[in-house]
Motif scaffolding. Sequence first.
Motif, short mmCIF file in Angstrom:
data_model
loop_
_atom_site.label_atom_id
_atom_site.label_comp_id
_atom_site.label_asym_id
_atom_site.label_seq_id
_atom_site.Cartn_x
_atom_site.Cartn_y
_atom_site.Cartn_z
N TRP A 110 -0.60 7.71 -6.61
CA TRP A 110 0.74 8.13 -7.06
C TRP A 110 1.61 6.92 -7.37
O TRP A 110 2.31 6.88 -8.39
N LEU A 111 1.55 5.90 -6.53
CA LEU A 111 2.35 4.70 -6.76
C LEU A 111 1.88 3.96 -8.02
O LEU A 111 2.71 3.43 -8.77
N VAL A 112 0.57 3.94 -8.26
CA VAL A 112 0.07 3.28 -9.46
C VAL A 112 0.47 4.07 -10.71
O VAL A 112 0.82 3.49 -11.74
N GLU A 113 0.44 5.38 -10.62
CA GLU A 113 0.90 6.21 -11.75
C GLU A 113 2.35 5.91 -12.09
O GLU A 113 2.73 5.86 -13.26
N ARG A 114 3.16 5.69 -11.07
CA ARG A 114 4.58 5.38 -11.29
C ARG A 114 4.77 4.00 -11.93
O ARG A 114 5.85 3.71 -12.43
N ALA A 115 3.73 3.17 -11.89
CA ALA A 115 3.85 1.80 -12.42
C ALA A 115 3.70 1.73 -13.93
O ALA A 115 3.86 0.67 -14.51
N GLY A 116 3.38 2.85 -14.57
CA GLY A 116 3.35 2.87 -16.02
C GLY A 116 2.03 2.47 -16.64
O GLY A 116 0.99 2.43 -15.98
N ARG A 117 2.08 2.16 -17.93
CA ARG A 117 0.87 1.92 -18.72
C ARG A 117 0.20 0.58 -18.44
O ARG A 117 -0.95 0.36 -18.81
N SER A 118 0.92 -0.34 -17.84
CA SER A 118 0.33 -1.66 -17.55
C SER A 118 0.80 -2.13 -16.17
O SER A 118 1.64 -3.02 -16.05
N PRO A 119 0.25 -1.53 -15.11
CA PRO A 119 0.69 -1.90 -13.76
C PRO A 119 0.40 -3.36 -13.45
O PRO A 119 -0.70 -3.85 -13.72
N SER A 120 1.37 -4.02 -12.90
CA SER A 120 1.21 -5.45 -12.58
C SER A 120 0.38 -5.62 -11.31
O SER A 120 0.18 -4.67 -10.54
N PHE A 121 -0.07 -6.84 -11.10
CA PHE A 121 -0.81 -7.15 -9.87
C PHE A 121 0.04 -6.79 -8.65
O PHE A 121 -0.47 -6.21 -7.69
N THR A 122 1.33 -7.11 -8.70
CA THR A 122 2.21 -6.85 -7.56
C THR A 122 2.32 -5.36 -7.27
O THR A 122 2.25 -4.92 -6.11
N ARG A 123 2.48 -4.55 -8.34
CA ARG A 123 2.60 -3.10 -8.14
C ARG A 123 1.29 -2.53 -7.58
O ARG A 123 1.32 -1.64 -6.72
N LEU A 124 0.18 -3.04 -8.06
CA LEU A 124 -1.11 -2.57 -7.56
C LEU A 124 -1.29 -2.96 -6.08
O LEU A 124 -1.78 -2.17 -5.28
N LEU A 125 -0.87 -4.17 -5.76
CA LEU A 125 -0.98 -4.64 -4.38
C LEU A 125 -0.10 -3.81 -3.45
O LEU A 125 -0.54 -3.38 -2.37
N VAL A 126 1.13 -3.55 -3.87
CA VAL A 126 2.04 -2.74 -3.04
C VAL A 126 1.47 -1.34 -2.85
O VAL A 126 1.51 -0.78 -1.75
N ALA A 127 0.90 -0.76 -3.90
CA ALA A 127 0.31 0.57 -3.79
C ALA A 127 -0.83 0.59 -2.78
O ALA A 127 -0.93 1.50 -1.95
N ALA A 128 -1.68 -0.44 -2.84
CA ALA A 128 -2.80 -0.51 -1.89
C ALA A 128 -2.31 -0.73 -0.46
O ALA A 128 -2.87 -0.16 0.48
N LEU A 129 -1.27 -1.52 -0.31
CA LEU A 129 -0.73 -1.78 1.03
C LEU A 129 -0.10 -0.52 1.63
O LEU A 129 -0.33 -0.18 2.79
N VAL A 130 0.69 0.17 0.83
CA VAL A 130 1.39 1.35 1.32
C VAL A 130 0.42 2.50 1.56
O VAL A 130 0.42 3.13 2.63
N GLY A 131 -0.41 2.81 0.55
CA GLY A 131 -1.33 3.93 0.69
C GLY A 131 -2.55 3.62 1.52
O GLY A 131 -2.88 4.36 2.45
N GLY A 132 -3.21 2.51 1.19
CA GLY A 132 -4.48 2.19 1.83
C GLY A 132 -4.37 1.67 3.24
O GLY A 132 -5.34 1.72 4.00
N ILE A 133 -3.20 1.15 3.60
CA ILE A 133 -3.00 0.66 4.96
C ILE A 133 -1.96 1.51 5.69
O ILE A 133 -2.25 2.15 6.70
N GLY A 134 -0.74 1.55 5.15
CA GLY A 134 0.35 2.25 5.84
C GLY A 134 0.05 3.71 6.11
O GLY A 134 0.17 4.19 7.25
N VAL A 135 -0.34 4.45 5.08
CA VAL A 135 -0.58 5.88 5.24
C VAL A 135 -1.81 6.14 6.11
O VAL A 135 -1.80 7.02 6.98
N VAL A 136 -2.87 5.38 5.87
CA VAL A 136 -4.10 5.57 6.66
C VAL A 136 -3.84 5.30 8.14
O VAL A 136 -4.27 6.06 9.02
N TYR A 137 -3.10 4.24 8.44
CA TYR A 137 -2.77 3.94 9.84
C TYR A 137 -1.88 5.02 10.44
O TYR A 137 -1.96 5.33 11.63
#
Length: 202
Positions: A110-137
């Motif tokens: 969902w966070l990557v979808e919100r980042a638009g047609r060319s998600p930056s490295f930072t947006r991808l990293l934040v998405a992985a941190l929030v979803g892949g770490i924060g939510v899973v924990y």
Amino acid sequence: MKDEGKRRRFPTGDLARVAVFAALIAVLGLVPGLSVFGSAVPITLQTFGVMLAGAILGRWRAALAVVVLLVLVAAGLPLLAGGRGGLAVFTLPSAGFLIGWIPGAAVTGWLVERAGRSPSFTRLLVAALVGGIGVVYLFGIPVWAMIGGLPLGTAALNSAVFLPGDLIKAVLTAIVARGTQRAYPDAVPAVHQERLRTGGGR
């Protein structure tokens, strides 16, 4: 017309993507889990697959890929790290982390979808941190405490051992997803969603 709408929502290409990422997460389970300091919850590479699924598939496809994997695990296939499978794995202290993969992948997507047609490295990293770490924990720690008979604070402290590895996985997710999406625009969730809405999806 209704049948045509359904085909657009669930095209063959989407089903193939879901199957590929379910298989990818399973393959990452071939690497044995690592229990640090006798932890009841092993460190595995499969969370990297969960993050990457979210970053490339988007929210619902990524969540579906994880659901497919977990259904196969529940059916008895040894697809988790260390060759684990069966309903018994959902009674272990690590069960909350497994269930957390579903919303974790969805939030990442969902966070990557919100980042638009060319998600930056930072947006991808934040998405992985929030979803892949924060939510899973958020799912994993309370279940670990409940099943393991630990105070919540102790389970949270014990989970800190996973953070260095998970941070590395998040960075790798951003690197791999960014490279893949530059080479293949269809791998950008927002682009794929737009094509589906306009009838150009495959």
